[in-house]
Write an enzyme that holds these catalytic residues in place. Structure first.
Site, PDB file in Angstrom:
ATOM      1  N   SER A 110      23.266  -4.685   7.000  1.00 38.85           N
ATOM      2  CA  SER A 110      22.183  -5.647   7.711  1.00 38.85           C
ATOM      3  C   SER A 110      22.620  -5.994   9.097  1.00 38.85           C
ATOM      4  O   SER A 110      21.887  -6.253  10.012  1.00 38.85           O
ATOM      5  CB  SER A 110      22.117  -6.877   7.020  1.00 38.85           C
ATOM      6  OG  SER A 110      22.602  -6.674   5.968  1.00 38.85           O
ATOM      7  N   HIS A 140      18.350   1.166   7.765  1.00 39.31           N
ATOM      8  CA  HIS A 140      18.166  -0.184   7.462  1.00 39.31           C
ATOM      9  C   HIS A 140      16.998  -0.689   6.524  1.00 39.31           C
ATOM     10  O   HIS A 140      15.799  -0.691   7.411  1.00 39.31           O
ATOM     11  CB  HIS A 140      18.601  -1.480   8.429  1.00 39.31           C
ATOM     12  CG  HIS A 140      18.754  -2.756   8.225  1.00 39.31           C
ATOM     13  ND1 HIS A 140      18.332  -3.525   9.162  1.00 39.31           N
ATOM     14  CD2 HIS A 140      19.052  -3.356   7.024  1.00 39.31           C
ATOM     15  CE1 HIS A 140      18.226  -4.827   8.407  1.00 39.31           C
ATOM     16  NE2 HIS A 140      18.694  -4.680   7.293  1.00 39.31           N
ATOM     17  N   GLU A 190      14.681   0.453   9.851  1.00 39.47           N
ATOM     18  CA  GLU A 190      15.423   0.855  11.094  1.00 39.47           C
ATOM     19  C   GLU A 190      16.379   1.813  11.225  1.00 39.47           C
ATOM     20  O   GLU A 190      17.253   1.920  10.121  1.00 39.47           O
ATOM     21  CB  GLU A 190      16.178  -0.478  11.546  1.00 39.47           C
ATOM     22  CG  GLU A 190      15.029  -1.600  11.775  1.00 39.47           C
ATOM     23  CD  GLU A 190      15.946  -3.075  11.945  1.00 39.47           C
ATOM     24  OE1 GLU A 190      15.572  -3.587  13.185  1.00 39.47           O
ATOM     25  OE2 GLU A 190      16.800  -3.372  11.544  1.00 39.47           O
ATOM     26  N   ASN A 234      16.984  -8.425  12.286  1.00 40.37           N
ATOM     27  CA  ASN A 234      17.921  -9.616  11.914  1.00 40.37           C
ATOM     28  C   ASN A 234      18.438 -10.222  13.253  1.00 40.37           C
ATOM     29  O   ASN A 234      18.892 -11.540  13.079  1.00 40.37           O
ATOM     30  CB  ASN A 234      19.206  -9.067  11.182  1.00 40.37           C
ATOM     31  CG  ASN A 234      18.757  -8.909   9.600  1.00 40.37           C
ATOM     32  OD1 ASN A 234      17.865  -9.314   9.191  1.00 40.37           O
ATOM     33  ND2 ASN A 234      19.588  -7.914   8.956  1.00 40.37           N
TER      34      ASN A 234
HETATM   35  N1  3HC Z   1      10.252  -5.151  -6.013  1.00 42.87           N
HETATM   36  C1  3HC Z   1       9.031  -4.258  -6.340  1.00 42.87           C
HETATM   37  N2  3HC Z   1       7.852  -4.762  -5.865  1.00 42.87           N
HETATM   38  C2  3HC Z   1       7.616  -6.110  -5.705  1.00 42.87           C
HETATM   39  C3  3HC Z   1       8.856  -6.787  -5.545  1.00 42.87           C
HETATM   40  C4  3HC Z   1      10.219  -6.312  -5.718  1.00 42.87           C
HETATM   41  N3  3HC Z   1      11.248  -7.227  -5.809  1.00 42.87           N
HETATM   42  N4  3HC Z   1       8.408  -8.192  -5.356  1.00 42.87           N
HETATM   43  C5  3HC Z   1       7.154  -8.061  -5.292  1.00 42.87           C
HETATM   44  N5  3HC Z   1       6.753  -6.711  -5.344  1.00 42.87           N
HETATM   45  C6  3HC Z   1       5.273  -6.229  -5.294  1.00 42.87           C
HETATM   46  C7  3HC Z   1       4.559  -6.812  -6.307  1.00 42.87           C
HETATM   47  O1  3HC Z   1       4.672  -5.847  -7.464  1.00 42.87           O
HETATM   48  C8  3HC Z   1       3.300  -6.523  -5.823  1.00 42.87           C
HETATM   49  O2  3HC Z   1       2.423  -5.348  -6.187  1.00 42.87           O
HETATM   50  P1  3HC Z   1       1.059  -5.245  -6.248  1.00 42.87           P
HETATM   51  O3  3HC Z   1       0.187  -6.036  -5.147  1.00 42.87           O
HETATM   52  O4  3HC Z   1       0.779  -3.840  -5.978  1.00 42.87           O
HETATM   53  O5  3HC Z   1       0.799  -5.704  -7.857  1.00 42.87           O
HETATM   54  C9  3HC Z   1       3.278  -6.959  -4.255  1.00 42.87           C
HETATM   55  O6  3HC Z   1       4.444  -6.864  -4.124  1.00 42.87           O
HETATM   56  C10 3HC Z   1       2.825  -8.571  -4.059  1.00 42.87           C
HETATM   57  O7  3HC Z   1       3.927  -9.171  -4.969  1.00 42.87           O
HETATM   58  P2  3HC Z   1       3.430 -10.653  -5.348  1.00 42.87           P
HETATM   59  O8  3HC Z   1       1.971 -10.728  -5.670  1.00 42.87           O
HETATM   60  O9  3HC Z   1       4.183 -10.979  -6.660  1.00 42.87           O
HETATM   61  O10 3HC Z   1       4.280 -11.612  -4.356  1.00 42.87           O
HETATM   62  P3  3HC Z   1       3.830 -11.953  -2.907  1.00 42.87           P
HETATM   63  O11 3HC Z   1       2.432 -11.422  -2.584  1.00 42.87           O
HETATM   64  O12 3HC Z   1       4.256 -13.361  -2.616  1.00 42.87           O
HETATM   65  O13 3HC Z   1       4.849 -10.925  -2.195  1.00 42.87           O
HETATM   66  C11 3HC Z   1       6.730 -10.472  -1.071  1.00 42.87           C
HETATM   67  C12 3HC Z   1       6.088 -10.962  -2.347  1.00 42.87           C
HETATM   68  C13 3HC Z   1       6.236  -8.897  -0.816  1.00 42.87           C
HETATM   69  C14 3HC Z   1       8.150 -10.507  -1.461  1.00 42.87           C
HETATM   70  C15 3HC Z   1       6.413 -11.293  -0.059  1.00 42.87           C
HETATM   71  O14 3HC Z   1       6.395 -12.775  -0.410  1.00 42.87           O
HETATM   72  C16 3HC Z   1       6.958 -11.010   1.184  1.00 42.87           C
HETATM   73  O15 3HC Z   1       6.682 -10.284   2.171  1.00 42.87           O
HETATM   74  N6  3HC Z   1       8.172 -11.927   1.603  1.00 42.87           N
HETATM   75  C17 3HC Z   1       8.810 -11.749   3.095  1.00 42.87           C
HETATM   76  C18 3HC Z   1       9.771 -10.431   2.699  1.00 42.87           C
HETATM   77  C19 3HC Z   1      10.786 -10.285   3.810  1.00 42.87           C
HETATM   78  O16 3HC Z   1      10.640 -10.827   4.818  1.00 42.87           O
HETATM   79  N7  3HC Z   1      11.589  -9.429   3.572  1.00 42.87           N
HETATM   80  C20 3HC Z   1      12.688  -9.172   4.689  1.00 42.87           C
HETATM   81  C21 3HC Z   1      13.924  -9.813   4.333  1.00 42.87           C
HETATM   82  S1  3HC Z   1      15.176  -9.631   5.595  1.00 42.87           S
HETATM   83  C22 3HC Z   1      15.919  -8.281   5.124  1.00 42.87           C
HETATM   84  O17 3HC Z   1      15.729  -7.724   4.016  1.00 42.87           O
HETATM   85  C23 3HC Z   1      16.801  -7.636   5.801  1.00 42.87           C
HETATM   86  C24 3HC Z   1      18.237  -7.949   5.229  1.00 42.87           C
HETATM   87  O18 3HC Z   1      19.135  -7.125   6.140  1.00 42.87           O
HETATM   88  C25 3HC Z   1      18.643  -9.189   5.047  1.00 42.87           C
END
Ligand code: 3HC
Length: 294
Positions: free
Chosen positions: A120, A141, A153, A191
């Site tokens: 990350s 990434h 990335e 990040n």
């Molecule tokens: N694995 C697989 N699929 C998942 C999942 C998971 N862990 N979580 C959710 N999904 C899928 C669901 O199955 C659903 O699919 P569908 O619409 O086809 O049925 C879809 O994603 C939407 O899920 P939900 O309806 O349960 O929930 P949300 O609409 O609230 O979405 C989320 C969940 C996609 C996690 C959304 O809240 C989101 O985009 N959050 C922000 C995530 C983010 O910013 N991530 C980046 C973090 S930084 C990073 O990773 C970098 C690292 O270096 C730290």
């Protein structure tokens, strides 16, 4: 450059299991390696749970889910990675551990295979330099959840050849991802911007600007973010967030990347966010509730 058919994934945690799943979904054979059977079973279990959900929701046929699962071979042995064409590491954000792992894997995996780190924030060159294939080493990434988030990335470090970088970009595109190429600078693009934002949310909480729930609700409704910043911090993992802060603070020496005291306290208590059941929120019932201990 040889065609990629088999992908090795090191680590079946939050990121590794997702990377393995999307790779198998795109038709690659995957070897998923964990340190022991317990961690491996947990990682494979996560994939199986996602697949059952996808079948229930009608997004994939049962036969398709079975075939996808069949393309993932779990192992606790590095030896199983020998014939992989690309190996992606997604182990814990700890440089000495990553270096130790690469030294071992470099001896085992065929010499023309590509290596990638899902770090990350750690500069890619430090890892590339301990292998005998620094020109075939780059960053890939992914974002959590890797199954859903569109971006990868692709990080070129000073030693990465253009050919290897192009193979990395092509691989991520085969997974259906949008690729953005970035320089090898701690935090890359996302990040670099996202981490100070989450840290500022923690500082805003410390200063009493709003409660945990208010800060999250405000950013969801006021800026159309899918999650508020404190929920996101729990989701990313507070241990991972803490490690990223330390790397970025060390690199840039700027206050905005320093761990706020509340984050330090949560980490000292062993509260790593959603994955450990407690962070800014407690994850016991149906809905998370703000952690009363903070
Ligand atoms: N694995 C697989 N699929 C998942 C999942 C998971 N862990 N979580 C959710 N999904 C899928 C669901 O199955 C659903 O699919 P569908 O619409 O086809 O049925 C879809 O994603 C939407 O899920 P939900 O309806 O349960 O929930 P949300 O609409 O609230 O979405 C989320 C969940 C996609 C996690 C959304 O809240 C989101 O985009 N959050 C922000 C995530 C983010 O910013 N991530 C980046 C973090 S930084 C990073 O990773 C970098 C690292 O270096 C730290």
């Amino acid at each position: 450059m040889a065609q990629i058919k088999t992908v090795g994934v090191l680590g079946a945690g939050l990121m590794g299991h997702g990377i393995a799943q999307v790779s198998a979904d795109a038709g690659f054979e995957v070897v998923l390696r964990e340190v022991d059977e317990e961690h491996l079973t947990k990682g494979l279990g996560r994939i199986e749970k996602q697949l059952s959900r996808a079948v229930e929701k009608g997004r994939i046929e049962q036969s398709g889910a079975d075939a996808l699962r069949g393309r993932i071979a779990g192992t606790t042995q590095y030896g199983e990675l020998a014939d992989c064409d690309l190996v992606i590491e997604a182990i814990t954000e700890n440089l000495p551990l990553k270096l130790e792992m690469w030294r071992e894997v470099d001896e085992i995996v065929k010499p023309d295979a590509l290596f990638a780190t899902n770090t990350s924030s750690l500069p890619v060159i430090n890892q590339a330099a301990v292998t005998n294939r620094a020109e075939r080493f780059f960053g890939l990434h992914f974002f959590n959840p890797a199954q859903v988030m569109k971006l990868v990335e692709v990080v070129k470090c000073v030693t990465t050849s253009d050919e290897a970088l192009a193979a990395g970009v092509a691989f991520a595109k085969q997974l259906g991802k949008l690729t953005v190429q970035t320089k090898d600078k701690a935090g890359f693009i996302v990040n670099r911007l996202l981490v100070p934002y989450m840290l500022d949310a923690i500082r805003a909480y410390e200063e009493g600007v709003g409660s945990i729930e208010e800060i999250d609700a405000a950013m969801k409704a006021g800026a159309a973010h899918p999650m508020g910043p404190l929920t996101l911090a729990d989701f990313v993992g507070l241990d991972t967030l803490g490690s990223i802060c330390d790397v970025m603070f060390d690199e840039f020496r700027e206050r905005r990347f320093a761990q706020p005291p509340t984050l330090r306290k949560l980490l000292a208590a062993g509260w790593y966010g959603k994955k450990s059941g407690k962070g800014f929120y407690e994850y016991r019932g149906e809905e998370p509730v703000a952690n009363p201990g903070i």
